[in-house]
Design a protein around this motif. Structure first.
Motif, PDB file in Angstrom:
ATOM      1  N   ASP A 181      -4.385   3.774 -13.109  1.00  0.00           N
ATOM      2  CA  ASP A 181      -5.271   4.325 -12.085  1.00  0.00           C
ATOM      3  C   ASP A 181      -5.298   5.842 -12.184  1.00  0.00           C
ATOM      4  N   PRO A 182      -6.330   6.482 -11.650  1.00  0.00           N
ATOM      5  CA  PRO A 182      -6.377   7.951 -11.660  1.00  0.00           C
ATOM      6  C   PRO A 182      -5.149   8.536 -10.963  1.00  0.00           C
ATOM      7  N   PRO A 183      -4.651   9.656 -11.467  1.00  0.00           N
ATOM      8  CA  PRO A 183      -3.447  10.250 -10.851  1.00  0.00           C
ATOM      9  C   PRO A 183      -3.714  10.717  -9.424  1.00  0.00           C
ATOM     10  N   MET A 184      -2.661  10.720  -8.636  1.00  0.00           N
ATOM     11  CA  MET A 184      -2.732  11.210  -7.248  1.00  0.00           C
ATOM     12  C   MET A 184      -1.783  12.382  -7.101  1.00  0.00           C
ATOM     13  N   SER A 185      -2.138  13.301  -6.228  1.00  0.00           N
ATOM     14  CA  SER A 185      -1.256  14.437  -5.955  1.00  0.00           C
ATOM     15  C   SER A 185      -0.057  13.956  -5.134  1.00  0.00           C
ATOM     16  N   PHE A 186       0.969  14.791  -5.131  1.00  0.00           N
ATOM     17  CA  PHE A 186       2.178  14.452  -4.371  1.00  0.00           C
ATOM     18  C   PHE A 186       1.855  14.286  -2.893  1.00  0.00           C
ATOM     19  N   GLY A 187       0.997  15.130  -2.376  1.00  0.00           N
ATOM     20  CA  GLY A 187       0.616  15.039  -0.972  1.00  0.00           C
ATOM     21  C   GLY A 187      -0.116  13.748  -0.663  1.00  0.00           C
ATOM     22  N   GLN A 188      -0.986  13.324  -1.567  1.00  0.00           N
ATOM     23  CA  GLN A 188      -1.707  12.069  -1.370  1.00  0.00           C
ATOM     24  C   GLN A 188      -0.750  10.877  -1.382  1.00  0.00           C
ATOM     25  N   LYS A 189       0.253  10.948  -2.274  1.00  0.00           N
ATOM     26  CA  LYS A 189       1.241   9.864  -2.315  1.00  0.00           C
ATOM     27  C   LYS A 189       2.029   9.789  -1.003  1.00  0.00           C
ATOM     28  N   LEU A 190       2.422  10.954  -0.506  1.00  0.00           N
ATOM     29  CA  LEU A 190       3.157  10.974   0.756  1.00  0.00           C
ATOM     30  C   LEU A 190       2.319  10.414   1.897  1.00  0.00           C
ATOM     31  N   LYS A 191       1.053  10.804   1.912  1.00  0.00           N
ATOM     32  CA  LYS A 191       0.168  10.322   2.972  1.00  0.00           C
ATOM     33  C   LYS A 191       0.027   8.805   2.907  1.00  0.00           C
ATOM     34  N   ALA A 192      -0.116   8.270   1.686  1.00  0.00           N
ATOM     35  CA  ALA A 192      -0.254   6.825   1.524  1.00  0.00           C
ATOM     36  C   ALA A 192       1.025   6.081   1.904  1.00  0.00           C
ATOM     37  N   SER A 211       0.821  -1.215   0.000  1.00  0.00           N
ATOM     38  CA  SER A 211       0.000   0.000   0.000  1.00  0.00           C
ATOM     39  C   SER A 211       0.852   1.261   0.000  1.00  0.00           C
ATOM     40  N   GLY A 212       2.049   1.187   0.582  1.00  0.00           N
ATOM     41  CA  GLY A 212       2.910   2.366   0.615  1.00  0.00           C
ATOM     42  C   GLY A 212       3.630   2.634  -0.689  1.00  0.00           C
ATOM     43  N   LEU A 213       3.939   1.578  -1.441  1.00  0.00           N
ATOM     44  CA  LEU A 213       4.672   1.733  -2.700  1.00  0.00           C
ATOM     45  C   LEU A 213       3.757   1.953  -3.901  1.00  0.00           C
ATOM     46  N   ALA A 214       2.551   1.400  -3.849  1.00  0.00           N
ATOM     47  CA  ALA A 214       1.656   1.421  -5.011  1.00  0.00           C
ATOM     48  C   ALA A 214       1.415   2.814  -5.594  1.00  0.00           C
ATOM     49  N   PRO A 215       1.186   3.857  -4.779  1.00  0.00           N
ATOM     50  CA  PRO A 215       0.895   5.181  -5.373  1.00  0.00           C
ATOM     51  C   PRO A 215       2.013   5.715  -6.261  1.00  0.00           C
ATOM     52  N   TRP A 216       3.253   5.352  -5.992  1.00  0.00           N
ATOM     53  CA  TRP A 216       4.386   5.889  -6.742  1.00  0.00           C
ATOM     54  C   TRP A 216       4.626   5.141  -8.047  1.00  0.00           C
ATOM     55  N   MET A 217       4.039   3.957  -8.200  1.00  0.00           N
ATOM     56  CA  MET A 217       4.285   3.126  -9.370  1.00  0.00           C
ATOM     57  C   MET A 217       3.176   3.219 -10.414  1.00  0.00           C
ATOM     58  N   ARG A 218       2.022   3.787 -10.067  1.00  0.00           N
ATOM     59  CA  ARG A 218       0.847   3.690 -10.935  1.00  0.00           C
ATOM     60  C   ARG A 218       1.014   4.393 -12.275  1.00  0.00           C
ATOM     61  N   SER A 219       1.903   5.404 -12.365  1.00  0.00           N
ATOM     62  CA  SER A 219       2.059   6.127 -13.629  1.00  0.00           C
ATOM     63  C   SER A 219       3.180   5.574 -14.511  1.00  0.00           C
ATOM     64  N   MET A 220       3.940   4.588 -14.018  1.00  0.00           N
ATOM     65  CA  MET A 220       5.057   4.036 -14.788  1.00  0.00           C
ATOM     66  C   MET A 220       4.559   2.974 -15.761  1.00  0.00           C
ATOM     67  N   PRO A 221       5.300   2.747 -16.871  1.00  0.00           N
ATOM     68  CA  PRO A 221       4.965   1.604 -17.740  1.00  0.00           C
ATOM     69  C   PRO A 221       5.069   0.302 -16.941  1.00  0.00           C
ATOM     70  N   GLY A 222       4.021  -0.474 -16.961  1.00  0.00           N
ATOM     71  CA  GLY A 222       3.988  -1.674 -16.129  1.00  0.00           C
ATOM     72  C   GLY A 222       3.254  -1.465 -14.836  1.00  0.00           C
ATOM     73  N   THR A 244       2.796   4.274   5.680  1.00  0.00           N
ATOM     74  CA  THR A 244       2.898   2.882   6.145  1.00  0.00           C
ATOM     75  C   THR A 244       4.309   2.317   5.978  1.00  0.00           C
ATOM     76  N   LEU A 245       5.145   3.004   5.171  1.00  0.00           N
ATOM     77  CA  LEU A 245       6.522   2.542   4.971  1.00  0.00           C
ATOM     78  C   LEU A 245       7.451   2.977   6.097  1.00  0.00           C
ATOM     79  N   LEU A 246       6.992   3.892   6.948  1.00  0.00           N
ATOM     80  CA  LEU A 246       7.867   4.450   7.977  1.00  0.00           C
ATOM     81  C   LEU A 246       8.417   3.384   8.931  1.00  0.00           C
ATOM     82  N   PRO A 247       7.575   2.470   9.465  1.00  0.00           N
ATOM     83  CA  PRO A 247       8.146   1.441  10.353  1.00  0.00           C
ATOM     84  C   PRO A 247       9.213   0.592   9.671  1.00  0.00           C
ATOM     85  N   VAL A 248       8.980   0.268   8.382  1.00  0.00           N
ATOM     86  CA  VAL A 248       9.970  -0.534   7.652  1.00  0.00           C
ATOM     87  C   VAL A 248      11.266   0.242   7.512  1.00  0.00           C
TER      88      VAL A 248
END
Length: 434
Positions: A209-220, A85-96, A223-227
């Motif tokens: 998927d529909p684009p997300m703003s930078f702030g929305q990506k950061l918020k999503a 869930s933490g990585l998905a927002p950053w990958m949605r606009s890439m090929p693949g 969940t990566l912080l503990p890792v």
């Protein structure tokens, strides 16, 4: 008895023992027993007791069960879901699209696991059903996870690098830092393949998927912080010189237990399952290492390592020719043995010849892990293939075919580190000199 005859007897005993289905550790002890009885007048009980004790009392080995336990704790927590869930927002606009998430999630989990099978199983648990439900090509999904699961062997803290470091008497901290850039190289190659193959329309990918703003990506990505904190605490403390690998492993176990408890995933059942699984895995590895130490003594009496070193040196092979031959050899072994067994079986025999050829021992350790990674994807004993078969129900040939492009990407990574050894050696030299 000639050196050649003694060597033949040892090799035949070892191959015969493995062929009839004996455990690798038992085969090692049996071959060592034959070697000591035939080629030495040394008292067997003294040699056996001394070598078992010396091989199992290395302080650096204490890190091994701790890192395995840490991975088992995280495997039973919500970590894999948070990674996705933490990585998905950053990958949605890439090929693949989200096809890259399994690769990056494997790279991150490898940095807190150290095990290929644990990395593969943990990421597959969340990524396979999620990506299939979104309409991604199943072959691509399984191939990416099988391939990127091998990162658990390379990206520190790597269990197999600890085993190599003990067997080759090399600094585990140096080996860990040496694995970072090759690990990033492999991640880059995998992502490049997914991007190019998806952009050409060769595989099915759903609409973006529909684009997300930078702030929305950061918020999503919160969940990566503990890792991230766990990675920094475990691996960062080693690189900064604040703790040894063993010390950082102990801290990692405590932090992993605390995180799992805070997430609500830690109970008596999961605690016991993780501890028992880590104990079984650690005992298996320790038994193999003890057998290897015993066999090394027997091979020393037979003169096999020195004979192989002389033989390779007398052939006057170039570095590239030697590495090409070794790569084919290790890939063939990977079809029948697991990675740790390959490292233990070959290090004592081949390292003198490798050093005589002028190849750096730290570089060779990372190279060895890379080619062993390829063995994780080759039937009939490709461990990652079996993990995915058990989790998906797909037959082994289908998964092998899906993983084959990533086998080729690993082959390309081997070519890169052979042509540009500084990919491996730059960071150890910067941090530790030499």
């Amino acid at each position: 008895m000639s050196d050649a005859m003694m060597s033949f007897i040892l090799v035949a005993t070892l191959i015969g023992s493995l062929a009839i289905g004996l455990w690798v550790s038992v085969a090692l002890f049996l071959t060592g027993l034959v070697g000591v009885l035939l080629f030495s007048s040394a008292p067997l009980t003294n040699v056996l007791a001394t070598n078992i004790w010396s091989s199992s009392s290395e302080w650096s080995l204490a890190a091994l069960p701790l890192f395995i336990w840490m991975g088992e704790i995280l495997f039973r927590s919500r970590m894999s879901g948070d990674l996705f869930s933490g990585l998905a927002p950053w990958m949605r606009s890439m090929p693949g699209g989200l096809g890259h998430v399994g690769i990056l999630a494997s790279g991150i989990f490898a940095a807190v696991s150290g095990s290929s099978a644990a990395t593969c199983a943990t990421v597959a648990k969340v990524a396979v059903p999620e990506l299939k439900a979104r309409g991604y090509d199943e072959s691509l999904v399984l191939g990416t996870i099988a391939g990127s699961g091998t990162l658990g062997l390379l990206i520190p803290p790597s269990i197999i690098l600890i085993v190599y470091g003990v067997a080759a008497e090399q600094s585990i901290a140096r080996l860990f830092i040496a694995g970072v850039l090759p690990g990033l190289l492999v991640i880059g190659l995998f992502m490049a393949y997914v991007s190019i193959w998806s952009a050409t329309g060769r595989v099915k990918t759903p609409p973006k998927d529909p684009p997300m703003s930078f702030g929305q990506k950061l918020k999503a990505s919160r969940t990566l912080l503990p890792v991230a904190l766990l990675i920094f605490g475990v691996v960062g403390s080693i690189y900064l010189g604040l703790a040894s690998p063993t010390d950082s492993a102990a801290v990692g176990v405590v932090v992993a237990l605390l995180m799992s408890w805070l997430f609500g995933d830690l109970n008596w059942r999961t605690f016991k399952e993780g501890l028992v699984s880590a104990t079984l895995s650690s005992s298996m590895i320790a038994f193999i290492l003890a057998g290897s130490a015993f066999l090394t003594i027997a091979m020393g009496y037979s003169g096999l390592p020195a004979a192989i070193a002389r033989w390779i040196t007398d052939m006057n092979m170039s570095h590239f020719a030697l590495l090409a031959a070794l790569t084919v050899f290790f890939i063939a072994m990977g079809c029948f043995l697991d990675g740790i067994s390959i490292v233990v079986l070959t290090t004592a025999v081949l390292l003198p010849a490798v050093q005589a050829s002028g190849i750096d021992s730290i570089w060779f350790g990372v190279y060895l892990v890379l080619v062993v990674e390829m063995g994780q994807l080759t039937p009939p004993v490709g461990l990652n293939l079996f993990v995915l078969q058990g989790m998906t129900g797909r037959d082994i040939l289908y998964i092998s075919k899906a993983a084959f492009p990533f086998f080729l990407m690993l082959s390309l990574a081997v070519v890169f580190v052979a042509m540009f050894p500084d990919i491996v050696l730059t960071l150890p030299r910067m941090m530790y000199g030499g």
